[in-house]
Motif scaffolding. Structure first.
Motif, PDB file in Angstrom:
ATOM      1  N   PHE A  58       0.845  -1.195   0.000  1.00  0.00           N
ATOM      2  CA  PHE A  58       0.000   0.000   0.000  1.00  0.00           C
ATOM      3  C   PHE A  58       0.883   1.248   0.000  1.00  0.00           C
ATOM      4  O   PHE A  58       0.590   2.238  -0.677  1.00  0.00           O
ATOM      5  CB  PHE A  58      -0.923   0.015   1.230  1.00  0.00           C
ATOM      6  CG  PHE A  58      -2.034  -0.980   1.177  1.00  0.00           C
ATOM      7  CD1 PHE A  58      -2.237  -1.866   2.225  1.00  0.00           C
ATOM      8  CD2 PHE A  58      -2.890  -1.050   0.076  1.00  0.00           C
ATOM      9  CE1 PHE A  58      -3.279  -2.801   2.183  1.00  0.00           C
ATOM     10  CE2 PHE A  58      -3.934  -1.981   0.024  1.00  0.00           C
ATOM     11  CZ  PHE A  58      -4.111  -2.856   1.075  1.00  0.00           C
ATOM     12  N   GLN A  59       2.022   1.161   0.748  1.00  0.00           N
ATOM     13  CA  GLN A  59       2.925   2.326   0.798  1.00  0.00           C
ATOM     14  C   GLN A  59       3.430   2.662  -0.593  1.00  0.00           C
ATOM     15  O   GLN A  59       3.425   3.827  -1.009  1.00  0.00           O
ATOM     16  CB  GLN A  59       4.127   2.051   1.723  1.00  0.00           C
ATOM     17  CG  GLN A  59       5.066   3.234   1.826  1.00  0.00           C
ATOM     18  CD  GLN A  59       6.550   2.877   1.752  1.00  0.00           C
ATOM     19  OE1 GLN A  59       6.927   1.708   1.636  1.00  0.00           O
ATOM     20  NE2 GLN A  59       7.395   3.883   1.803  1.00  0.00           N
ATOM     21  N   ALA A  60       3.829   1.642  -1.330  1.00  0.00           N
ATOM     22  CA  ALA A  60       4.359   1.876  -2.681  1.00  0.00           C
ATOM     23  C   ALA A  60       3.271   2.434  -3.604  1.00  0.00           C
ATOM     24  O   ALA A  60       3.522   3.338  -4.408  1.00  0.00           O
ATOM     25  CB  ALA A  60       4.940   0.584  -3.247  1.00  0.00           C
ATOM     26  N   ARG A  61       2.054   1.905  -3.454  1.00  0.00           N
ATOM     27  CA  ARG A  61       0.932   2.434  -4.250  1.00  0.00           C
ATOM     28  C   ARG A  61       0.752   3.926  -3.996  1.00  0.00           C
ATOM     29  O   ARG A  61       0.625   4.731  -4.919  1.00  0.00           O
ATOM     30  CB  ARG A  61      -0.373   1.725  -3.882  1.00  0.00           C
ATOM     31  CG  ARG A  61      -0.586   0.362  -4.478  1.00  0.00           C
ATOM     32  CD  ARG A  61      -1.896  -0.224  -3.977  1.00  0.00           C
ATOM     33  NE  ARG A  61      -3.042   0.443  -4.571  1.00  0.00           N
ATOM     34  CZ  ARG A  61      -3.568   0.099  -5.755  1.00  0.00           C
ATOM     35  NH1 ARG A  61      -3.041  -0.886  -6.456  1.00  0.00           N
ATOM     36  NH2 ARG A  61      -4.597   0.764  -6.250  1.00  0.00           N
ATOM     37  N   GLN A  62       0.787   4.273  -2.712  1.00  0.00           N
ATOM     38  CA  GLN A  62       0.583   5.692  -2.356  1.00  0.00           C
ATOM     39  C   GLN A  62       1.693   6.563  -2.958  1.00  0.00           C
ATOM     40  O   GLN A  62       1.426   7.658  -3.457  1.00  0.00           O
ATOM     41  CB  GLN A  62       0.587   5.839  -0.830  1.00  0.00           C
ATOM     42  CG  GLN A  62      -0.657   5.255  -0.163  1.00  0.00           C
ATOM     43  CD  GLN A  62      -0.558   5.337   1.356  1.00  0.00           C
ATOM     44  OE1 GLN A  62       0.469   4.980   1.944  1.00  0.00           O
ATOM     45  NE2 GLN A  62      -1.619   5.800   1.986  1.00  0.00           N
ATOM     46  N   LEU A  63       2.927   6.058  -2.913  1.00  0.00           N
ATOM     47  CA  LEU A  63       4.064   6.818  -3.468  1.00  0.00           C
ATOM     48  C   LEU A  63       3.874   7.032  -4.975  1.00  0.00           C
ATOM     49  O   LEU A  63       4.066   8.139  -5.492  1.00  0.00           O
ATOM     50  CB  LEU A  63       5.371   6.059  -3.238  1.00  0.00           C
ATOM     51  CG  LEU A  63       6.101   6.230  -1.922  1.00  0.00           C
ATOM     52  CD1 LEU A  63       7.300   5.293  -1.868  1.00  0.00           C
ATOM     53  CD2 LEU A  63       6.535   7.676  -1.726  1.00  0.00           C
TER      54      LEU A  63
END
Ligand code: DER
Length: 233
Positions: A58-63
């Motif tokens: 999810f963190q990478a998606r947000q980035l």
């Protein structure tokens, strides 16, 4: 320079040397990868690059979304040109400990779909033998109901101590992006035989994936205190 500067210089060099137009790029998770995504966005804007970015959390998606990069999915792009990710430790054989950020499962899946896995890190991650530097233990993602029997089995088979990773900003254990728990395997015996140990651990019912990435990384970039970058391949 600071540790953040060291992460940044490694991330920028990796993106500049490995990312080309029309690439499908795996985006790892953690704090070092933040700089890699910044550099991807800079290059897309400056060079009008055509890229698709596949997240590993999810963190990478947000980035990816925050930097207005094109977000892709494995079901559309099952083969990637390159995956750029961080690591908690990198030994002299490019064996990695990953999962410090709890994202190891999707990281390993996406890395396995990429032609090249490129690791970016600061110099504190660079070691000779796994366990020299990273002391929080090898992360192992497990199905929640099975964490106690798995803990007992691995401690009996290989020693050390497995500790259920507890959340900080939430009551109870860390729950991964995939709905699982993480056991951190501490005080493990250092060995050269991670391939065999990893395979045996992966066979234990309830083990979803380990944070041991063996024979997967093509190259590692380590940002140094003097602002230079040391490469290992
Ligand atoms: O969880 C992970 O595998 C991350 O990639 C981690 O290993 C590296 O995180 P960092 O870049 O914040 O040190």
């Amino acid at each position: 320079c600071s540790l953040e500067d060291a992460k940044k210089v490694a991330a920028f060099k990796a993106v500049d040397e490995y990312v080309k137009n029309n690439y499908i790029v795996g985006v790892g998770s953690g704090s070092t990868v933040v700089y890699a995504v910044e550099r991807l966005a800079e290059r897309v804007n400056k060079e009008k690059l055509n890229l698709v970015c596949i997240p590993t959390s999810f963190q990478a998606r947000q980035l990816i979304i925050k930097h207005k990069l094109v977000l892709g999915e494995l079901e559309i792009h099952p083969q990637l040109d390159v995956c750029i990710d961080g690591a908690d430790e990198v030994d002299e054989n490019l064996t990695l400990i990953k999962g410090g950020g709890g994202c190891l499962l999707q990281e390993k899946i996406v890395a396995s779909c990429a032609k090249q896995l490129i690791i970016i890190a600061d110099h504190t991650k660079n070691s000779v033998q796994l366990g020299d530097k990273y002391k929080k233990g090898i992360p192992i993602e497990v199905v929640p109901i099975s964490y106690v029997p798995i803990k007992n089995k691995i401690e009996t088979m290989f020693g050390g101590e497995l500790v259920l990773r507890m959340a900080v900003a939430k009551a109870g254990p860390v729950v991964t992006d995939n709905g699982n728990f993480i056991l951190d395997w501490k005080n493990f015996k250092q060995t050269k035989d991670w391939q065999k140990i990893n395979a045996e651990i992966q066979l234990i019912p309830g083990v979803v994936e380990t944070g041991l990435f063996i024979g997967m990384a093509e190259k590692a970039y380590f940002g140094q205190e003097d602002g230079s970058v040391k490469e290992q391949s």
